[in-house]
Scaffold this active site. Sequence first.
Site, PDB file in Angstrom:
ATOM      1  N   TYR A 146       0.807  -1.222   0.000  1.00 50.69           N
ATOM      2  CA  TYR A 146       0.000   0.000   0.000  1.00 50.69           C
ATOM      3  C   TYR A 146       0.845   1.280   0.000  1.00 50.69           C
ATOM      4  O   TYR A 146       0.306   2.375   0.092  1.00 50.69           O
ATOM      5  CB  TYR A 146      -0.965   0.014   1.194  1.00 50.69           C
ATOM      6  CG  TYR A 146      -2.066  -1.027   1.113  1.00 50.69           C
ATOM      7  CD1 TYR A 146      -2.091  -1.972   0.093  1.00 50.69           C
ATOM      8  CD2 TYR A 146      -3.085  -1.076   2.057  1.00 50.69           C
ATOM      9  CE1 TYR A 146      -3.082  -2.932   0.020  1.00 50.69           C
ATOM     10  CE2 TYR A 146      -4.095  -2.027   1.990  1.00 50.69           C
ATOM     11  CZ  TYR A 146      -4.081  -2.953   0.966  1.00 50.69           C
ATOM     12  OH  TYR A 146      -5.069  -3.903   0.890  1.00 50.69           O
TER      13      TYR A 146
ATOM     14  N   LYS B  92       1.828 -15.653   3.217  1.00 53.16           N
ATOM     15  CA  LYS B  92       1.744 -16.507   2.026  1.00 53.16           C
ATOM     16  C   LYS B  92       3.187 -16.833   1.640  1.00 53.16           C
ATOM     17  O   LYS B  92       3.625 -16.658   0.500  1.00 53.16           O
ATOM     18  CB  LYS B  92       0.998 -15.757   0.918  1.00 53.16           C
ATOM     19  CG  LYS B  92       0.650 -16.581  -0.289  1.00 53.16           C
ATOM     20  CD  LYS B  92      -0.365 -17.676  -0.029  1.00 53.16           C
ATOM     21  CE  LYS B  92      -0.533 -18.550  -1.249  1.00 53.16           C
ATOM     22  NZ  LYS B  92      -1.249 -19.804  -0.971  1.00 53.16           N
TER      23      LYS B  92
ATOM     24  N   ASP C 248      -4.730 -18.167   2.635  1.00 53.79           N
ATOM     25  CA  ASP C 248      -5.869 -18.838   1.991  1.00 53.79           C
ATOM     26  C   ASP C 248      -6.493 -19.867   2.937  1.00 53.79           C
ATOM     27  O   ASP C 248      -7.724 -19.946   3.071  1.00 53.79           O
ATOM     28  CB  ASP C 248      -5.467 -19.465   0.646  1.00 53.79           C
ATOM     29  CG  ASP C 248      -4.103 -20.164   0.676  1.00 53.79           C
ATOM     30  OD1 ASP C 248      -3.391 -20.049   1.693  1.00 53.79           O
ATOM     31  OD2 ASP C 248      -3.752 -20.820  -0.319  1.00 53.79           O
TER      32      ASP C 248
ATOM     33  N   ASP D  93      -6.091  -6.260   5.631  1.00 57.20           N
ATOM     34  CA  ASP D  93      -7.217  -5.547   5.028  1.00 57.20           C
ATOM     35  C   ASP D  93      -8.296  -6.541   4.594  1.00 57.20           C
ATOM     36  O   ASP D  93      -9.487  -6.384   4.892  1.00 57.20           O
ATOM     37  CB  ASP D  93      -6.683  -4.758   3.818  1.00 57.20           C
ATOM     38  CG  ASP D  93      -7.682  -3.761   3.270  1.00 57.20           C
ATOM     39  OD1 ASP D  93      -8.776  -3.620   3.841  1.00 57.20           O
ATOM     40  OD2 ASP D  93      -7.361  -3.113   2.252  1.00 57.20           O
TER      41      ASP D  93
ATOM     42  N   ASP E 252     -12.297  -7.811   6.545  1.00 54.82           N
ATOM     43  CA  ASP E 252     -13.641  -7.711   5.952  1.00 54.82           C
ATOM     44  C   ASP E 252     -14.360  -9.053   6.097  1.00 54.82           C
ATOM     45  O   ASP E 252     -15.546  -9.108   6.426  1.00 54.82           O
ATOM     46  CB  ASP E 252     -13.565  -7.331   4.466  1.00 54.82           C
ATOM     47  CG  ASP E 252     -13.660  -5.821   4.245  1.00 54.82           C
ATOM     48  OD1 ASP E 252     -13.164  -5.064   5.117  1.00 54.82           O
ATOM     49  OD2 ASP E 252     -14.222  -5.396   3.213  1.00 54.82           O
TER      50      ASP E 252
END
Length: 365
Positions: free
Chosen positions: A145, A202, A235, A259, A263
């Site tokens: 970001y 990951k 994942d 982020d 959600d």
Amino acid sequence: MLRRCANVSKVASKKRIAVIAGDGIGKEVIPPAVNVMQAVGAAVEMTSFDWGADRYLADKVTVPSDGFVMLAREFDAILVGAFGDPRVPSNIHAKEILLGMRSQMDLYANVRPVRLMDVSLCPLKGVEPKDVDFVVIRENTEGVYGDLGGVFKRGTPDEIAIQEDINTRKGVERIVRYAFEYCASNKKIDGSPRRRVLMCDKSNAMTHAGGLWQRVFKEVAAEYPKIETQHMYVDALCLQMVRDPRPFDVIVTNNMFGDIITDLAAGLQGGLGMAASANLHPGRTSMFEPVHGSAPPIAGKNVANPFGAILTVAMMLGNLGMAGEARKIEAAVLEAVRHGKTTADIGGAMGTREAGAWVADKVKG
Ligand SMILES: NC(=O)c1ccc[n+]([C@@H]2O[C@H](COP(=O)([O-])OP(=O)(O)OC[C@H]3O[C@@H](n4cnc5c(N)ncnc54)[C@H](O)[C@@H]3O)[C@@H](O)[C@H]2O)c1
């Protein structure tokens, strides 16, 4: 008292709060949240700022010069709504205000509690409030970001877009250490101690950044022998979160994964309208905001759920040493949920203003 001005006089006994409602539903959920803060009798003095799309479209100013320095100098905390407006397709104002605040004020720890207040709010079968009580600690100043990179041969069939993923040892180490400290010093809602820090990455595919996170996590974990550690790929973690969220306790992860998974996690607690967050740098002026964005399709309709913003105020007051006021606000929101005094996204029939006013009325007592 809510004032509109730039020069703030210091009032020693009161905490000074900068209020930036921003865009879209931010402008609707922040006023009820401010009303609740006043109704609960919090010792605060608030000053509002008009940073956001309207201001940017009017005079092309996103953050006034020295704006972040002023916030750090004049205020104890910042309460933010949301940024994002279809009239500014580049989203430049949101990047400069929100990401700018996080990076330039070095608010490196994004703390997002995930708590199910009432069984009616969770889409999972057979899950009770005690089963969803974890926190995501998201690195807030690095990762993808930072907007580092570029586009080469733009608009041609050979176009190349590069988005850099920045991971510094300092940045990774301090967020991982923050997560362990959080685990060591915070309890679950039922009063039991927090026990485990899970690092999510990951690293099987993103080996360079992931390798750094893995090494740092092991090193820092060695300093906290009483805290259990765990690792999951992002994942697999997403799958686990919707199959059985019970084992989660403290999760630490990078900016982008944090982020995304928060959600998903918000879905477990009633949706984005119920999720609160803090952007912290211990010892400095910190920023508090609901997790949701500006939600343009529902903006201006008095339908947005104000409880995420109201719970954000509770989180802010708790951080400012007003634990009693924070608990009172949380209890009032829980009561609203149980009595169906809510907006439609969580099953009620009230408007944003009315649901907020109901909670404000409750906390007065
Ligand atoms: N922190 C921030 O300011 C922030 C965070 C995320 C997105 N954004 C920006 O917000 C804009 C919209 O983004 P988006 O649609 O991806 O995310 P969003 O969070 O604004 O909305 C996603 C979905 O959740 C619903 N929703 C969100 N908050 C709600 C609330 N309080 N009550 C009821 N429903 C609610 C919306 O209706 C929508 O369906 C974009 O410009 C984006 O960049 C800003």
